[in-house]
Structure formats: structure tokens, C-alpha cells
Write a protein that holds these residues in place. Sequence first.
Motif, PDB file in Angstrom:
ATOM      1  N   HIS A   1       1.078  -1.103  -0.203  1.00 44.84           N
ATOM      2  CA  HIS A   1       0.108   0.154  -0.051  1.00 44.84           C
ATOM      3  C   HIS A   1       0.782   1.164  -0.157  1.00 44.84           C
ATOM      4  CE1 HIS A   1      -3.553  -2.641   1.971  1.00 44.84           C
ATOM      5  NE2 HIS A   1      -3.270  -2.612   0.893  1.00 44.84           N
ATOM      6  N   VAL A   2       1.278   1.475   0.629  1.00 42.91           N
ATOM      7  CA  VAL A   2       2.824   2.359   0.961  1.00 42.91           C
ATOM      8  C   VAL A   2       3.215   2.330  -0.539  1.00 42.91           C
ATOM      9  CG1 VAL A   2       4.594   3.112   2.275  1.00 42.91           C
ATOM     10  CG2 VAL A   2       3.239   2.515   3.465  1.00 42.91           C
TER      11      VAL A   2
ATOM     12  N   ILE B   1       1.374   4.146  -3.092  1.00 49.90           N
ATOM     13  CA  ILE B   1       0.670   5.484  -2.624  1.00 49.90           C
ATOM     14  C   ILE B   1       2.161   6.550  -2.796  1.00 49.90           C
ATOM     15  CG2 ILE B   1       1.198   7.341  -0.714  1.00 49.90           C
ATOM     16  CD1 ILE B   1      -0.526   5.855   0.761  1.00 49.90           C
TER      17      ILE B   1
ATOM     18  N   THR C   1      -5.181   5.643   0.740  1.00 47.57           N
ATOM     19  CA  THR C   1      -5.592   5.430   1.701  1.00 47.57           C
ATOM     20  C   THR C   1      -6.668   4.918   2.202  1.00 47.57           C
ATOM     21  OG1 THR C   1      -3.489   6.994   2.837  1.00 47.57           O
ATOM     22  CG2 THR C   1      -4.296   6.209   4.791  1.00 47.57           C
TER      23      THR C   1
ATOM     24  N   ASN D   1      -8.124   1.275   1.272  1.00 48.89           N
ATOM     25  CA  ASN D   1      -7.340  -0.174   1.707  1.00 48.89           C
ATOM     26  C   ASN D   1      -7.945   0.224   3.850  1.00 48.89           C
ATOM     27  OD1 ASN D   1      -5.232  -0.790  -0.233  1.00 48.89           O
ATOM     28  ND2 ASN D   1      -4.779   1.146   0.158  1.00 48.89           N
TER      29      ASN D   1
END
Length: 370
Positions: free
Chosen positions: A184-185, A188, A323, A326
Motif C-alpha cells: 500500500h505504501v 501511494i 489510504t 485500504n
Amino acid sequence: MGSFTISRRAQVVMVAAAAVVVIVGLRHAQPFLVPVLFGVALAALSSPVASWVTRRGLPPALGALAALVVDLAILAFVGAVVTIAGVELEEKVPVYLARASDMTVAIAATLTERGLPVNPEFLSKTLHTASLVPLLGGAAVTVASAASNLGVVLLVVFFALCEFAGAGAKLRAVLSDPGRGFEHVERIVREVKTYLVVKTLTSLLVAVLAYVMLLLLDVDLALLLASSLFVLHFIPNIGAAVATIPAVLVALASQGPGTAAVVALGYLLINLLVGNVLEPRVLGQTLGLSPLAVLLGMLFWGWLWGPSGALLSVPIMMVAKITLENVEGLSWIARLLEPAPEEHEAAAPVDEEAPRSMLRPSVAGARRSG
């Protein structure tokens, strides 16, 4: 101990109160947060230079230093452009004020002939005192503020680039689910960096095209107008339209209505071709944000932090959207920020387990396959 429940109305009140506290805190934290966020954005843009150096076995600090040198060279060039544009503006302002005074006299005479007596001296005096002084004062404050924050921005860039190399190991040590959390990071960072790089290049392209057009039409302040278009093009939907207004006015004052019409048409074509054709092909069908969400976000962050907030609004909203996608129970907010799906997309089944991308499915798939 007995348990108690909170009514939905009380929950709404608590959430609203918390939102007000956060907004007030963000507003008071502007002097700290704005330079830091600009530094992080500049670090994301500079990371390819640092990565190129570190891939050759050199320490991350040397990669960060190399990226910082490149950034300083670009900033020096931008400073030279702004200085040249400022000198040209200083030379032209008295001429434009004189022309504006003549126009006010003509307008006052026309209105007086039609039974609306107006004092032309009052209009001329108001024009000089009410427009020029605030313009110069505001410019001085802006330059002083930018100069005072530049050191903080560069420090954030250097140390952020130094930390990028070990950020993955730190996240894996902190996250409870390292694989999914790091994915996820990483998404982003990747998509925000893609947006910043593409937006910078397309903003530079529209500025160069506008500068060439203004030079060919012999419009005054071409460098200043092109520079303002470069900055305002970062603001989606309305930034380019705002940049068109001063260009048309300067063309009208320096060359007449015919040239002003050509400039307006040229700006429209440039922004349509780059903003509606080139950018969607590179970034995907959209940014994953609806035009209304972008406009409201720009207005909110612009109200909160001024022009700096308007420039930072889209990256902030992109980070918030990914963000929210998720976070269990909040993904519906991310859906509301998206543009309306096409009919064939709405009918297609959605794989909830697969990571969603803000880019067009074909583009995202090509990137994953590559």
C-alpha cells in the motif's frame, strides 16, 4: 462494569468536533507543514537522480547530495527567470498604468455624456493607489516568505532522500502485515510520484508553447506570463483558465483586441491538447478523482493554506484516497471521490482482493506486467 453505547447523533457530533479540531490545528501548523510537504514533493521528484547514484554502489548521502545539486541548479534557473520577468514587469507597469488612466478618462467621459457624472481624476487616483501598491506589497511578502522557507525545503529534501533507501526495512519492521502494508505504501509513493513528474513535464510543455506563441505575437511580459502558466497549471481544472486572464489582458493592452483573441484561442488549444489529450494518455483515463472532488479539495486547501495549499491539494487528496481505499469501513469515501464509472465499467465485476489503482486498468496492468 456495565457497558454503554453512544447514539449515532452523538457519534456524528463527536466526529464533527474532531474534524473542527483537526482543521484548526492544520491551519495553525501551516508554517511548519507547508515547507515540509513541499520538501517531500520535491524529494519525490528528485528521487530518480538519487536512485541512479545509489545503484552504482555509492552511499545514499551522496545520492541525496547529487539530487540536491540538481535541485539547486533548477532553482537558480527559476530564480533567474523570475528576476528577469520582475525587471520587465517593473519597466512595463508605469506604461500600463498610464494607458489605464487614459482608458478611465475615456470611460468617465462616456458615462458623463450618458448622464452618469464620474470624476476621472478620482478613478485615476484610485487605480494608482488601490492596485499598484497592494500588488508590489503582496509580491514582496511572497518573495520574502519563499526565501525564508527555501532552506527548510532543501533540508527536508536532503534528509528525506537519505531515508528513502532504508524506508522499506523500517516499514517492514513496524507493520503487522509487512507484505500488504508495504504494498500500500509503495503504491501511494509510486502513483503520487508519477503524478508529480508528469504534471511537472506537462506544465513545462504548456509554458514553453505559450512563451513561443507570445513571442511570435510580440506580446509584452511573455516570460512572466509563461512562468505563471507553469505554476498555475499544477492546479487542475481552473489553474490554466486563471493563467489565461492576465495573458489576454496584457495582449489587449500591448497589441489590441485582435491579438488578445488569438492569445485566448492559443491558450485554449494548448490547454486542451495537453490537459485533455496528453495527460490522460500518460496518467490514465483520470487521476482517479472526480472534477468536483478536485475543485472542492482545491478550494478547501486553498482556504486553509492559501496558494500553497491549492498547489498541494491534489497530491494530498491522492494520498488520502489511496489510504481510504485500504481502510476497512472507509473505502466508500474513496469511492465517492472517484469519477462516475462508464457503463461497461459499472457492469464489470470488481475483484475486491486485487489492489486497486488510480490509473486506467490497461495502464496499471501494463505497469505490473512490466
